[in-house]
Design a protein around this motif. Structure first.
Motif, PDB file in Angstrom:
ATOM      1  N   THR A  49       0.896  -1.208   0.008  1.00 21.14           N
ATOM      2  CA  THR A  49       0.010  -0.076  -0.036  1.00 21.14           C
ATOM      3  C   THR A  49       0.842   1.277  -0.110  1.00 21.14           C
ATOM      4  O   THR A  49       0.637   2.147  -0.808  1.00 21.14           O
ATOM      5  N   LYS A  51       4.198   1.608  -1.194  1.00 17.86           N
ATOM      6  CA  LYS A  51       4.551   1.707  -2.659  1.00 17.86           C
ATOM      7  C   LYS A  51       3.417   2.372  -3.520  1.00 17.86           C
ATOM      8  O   LYS A  51       3.735   3.154  -4.425  1.00 17.86           O
ATOM      9  N   LYS A  52       2.213   1.706  -3.494  1.00 14.82           N
ATOM     10  CA  LYS A  52       1.134   2.331  -4.186  1.00 14.82           C
ATOM     11  C   LYS A  52       1.007   3.649  -4.294  1.00 14.82           C
ATOM     12  O   LYS A  52       0.845   4.551  -5.095  1.00 14.82           O
ATOM     13  N   MET A  53       1.048   4.142  -3.019  1.00 13.28           N
ATOM     14  CA  MET A  53       0.640   5.650  -2.580  1.00 13.28           C
ATOM     15  C   MET A  53       1.661   6.506  -3.079  1.00 13.28           C
ATOM     16  O   MET A  53       1.509   7.521  -3.546  1.00 13.28           O
ATOM     17  N   THR A  54       2.968   5.971  -2.923  1.00 14.11           N
ATOM     18  CA  THR A  54       3.976   6.677  -3.469  1.00 14.11           C
ATOM     19  C   THR A  54       4.069   6.910  -5.075  1.00 14.11           C
ATOM     20  O   THR A  54       4.260   8.107  -5.352  1.00 14.11           O
ATOM     21  N   ALA A  55       3.653   5.851  -5.570  1.00 18.49           N
ATOM     22  CA  ALA A  55       3.531   5.843  -7.165  1.00 18.49           C
ATOM     23  C   ALA A  55       2.484   6.788  -7.562  1.00 18.49           C
ATOM     24  O   ALA A  55       2.619   7.682  -8.381  1.00 18.49           O
ATOM     25  N   LEU A  56       1.344   6.977  -6.907  1.00 23.81           N
ATOM     26  CA  LEU A  56       0.085   7.706  -6.994  1.00 23.81           C
ATOM     27  C   LEU A  56       0.745   9.233  -6.683  1.00 23.81           C
ATOM     28  O   LEU A  56       0.174  10.113  -7.458  1.00 23.81           O
ATOM     29  N   ARG A  57       1.271   9.507  -5.736  1.00 19.36           N
ATOM     30  CA  ARG A  57       1.933  10.717  -5.588  1.00 19.36           C
ATOM     31  C   ARG A  57       2.659  11.373  -6.654  1.00 19.36           C
ATOM     32  O   ARG A  57       2.495  12.578  -7.090  1.00 19.36           O
ATOM     33  N   GLU A  58       3.671  10.409  -7.277  1.00 14.21           N
ATOM     34  CA  GLU A  58       4.635  10.799  -8.060  1.00 14.21           C
ATOM     35  C   GLU A  58       3.796  11.128  -9.389  1.00 14.21           C
ATOM     36  O   GLU A  58       4.156  12.016 -10.095  1.00 14.21           O
ATOM     37  N   GLU A  59       2.852  10.294  -9.700  1.00 10.38           N
ATOM     38  CA  GLU A  59       2.042  10.541 -10.818  1.00 10.38           C
ATOM     39  C   GLU A  59       1.214  11.740 -10.748  1.00 10.38           C
ATOM     40  O   GLU A  59       0.959  12.526 -11.987  1.00 10.38           O
ATOM     41  N   ILE A  60       0.607  12.085  -9.638  1.00  6.39           N
ATOM     42  CA  ILE A  60      -0.071  13.531  -9.508  1.00  6.39           C
ATOM     43  C   ILE A  60       0.698  14.630  -9.520  1.00  6.39           C
ATOM     44  O   ILE A  60       0.390  15.404 -10.286  1.00  6.39           O
ATOM     45  N   LYS A  61       1.959  14.730  -9.078  1.00  2.00           N
ATOM     46  CA  LYS A  61       2.687  15.687  -9.308  1.00  2.00           C
ATOM     47  C   LYS A  61       3.312  15.838 -10.783  1.00  2.00           C
ATOM     48  O   LYS A  61       3.385  16.980 -11.143  1.00  2.00           O
TER      49      LYS A  61
END
Length: 141
Positions: A49, A51-61
């Motif tokens: 979870t 790792k998924k949250m970190t990937a989503l944050r980078e995608e949003i940025k």
């Protein structure tokens, strides 16, 4: 209170305390083992979870940096009008109201005119324009 009753009470308290202490130590160790098992089961899912949250944050940025999006938001106001707001890069570009469709209804506050014989003349009653649909009246009446 006599010395005998005091000794009996202290013996009972000591017995109860030792029994409770043994039970408490067993319960604490059992709960610690149970907690450890639960933690080990959930550790992998927590890491996934994260790792998924970190990937989503980078995608949003990255999307925020690349975005040149114009958003159009429509809000229905209580009087029936629609407020349309256009955003470009998070800033308001334009804002305007679209008036609702109006219909003529008899004015409830104006007095009804009477003929010479005292009958009301409904055809001469003053009219007022009101929105055909009012959100406020639907919510509160």
């Amino acid at each position: 209170m006599s010395v005998r009753t005091t000794e009996k009470m202290s013996n009972k308290i000591n017995t109860l305390a030792s029994d409770w202490g043994a039970a408490a130590s067993v319960d604490t160790s059992a709960s610690a083992v149970t907690f450890r098992e639960l933690l080990l089961e959930k550790l992998d899912s927590i890491q996934d979870t994260t790792k998924k949250m970190t990937a989503l944050r980078e995608e949003i940025k990255s999307l925020e940096q690349d975005r040149k999006i114009t958003e159009v938001i429509r809000r229905i106001m209580p009087d029936g009008s629609i407020m349309i707001t256009e955003y470009n890069d998070g800033k308001i570009v334009s804002r305007y109201r679209k008036k609702p469709h109006m219909i003529a209804v008899p004015d409830e506050n104006a007095p009804i005119k009477l003929s010479a014989n005292g009958t009301p003349l409904l055809s001469l009653q003053p009219m007022v324009l009101k929105p055909s649909r009012s959100i406020a009246s639907e919510l509160f009446y």
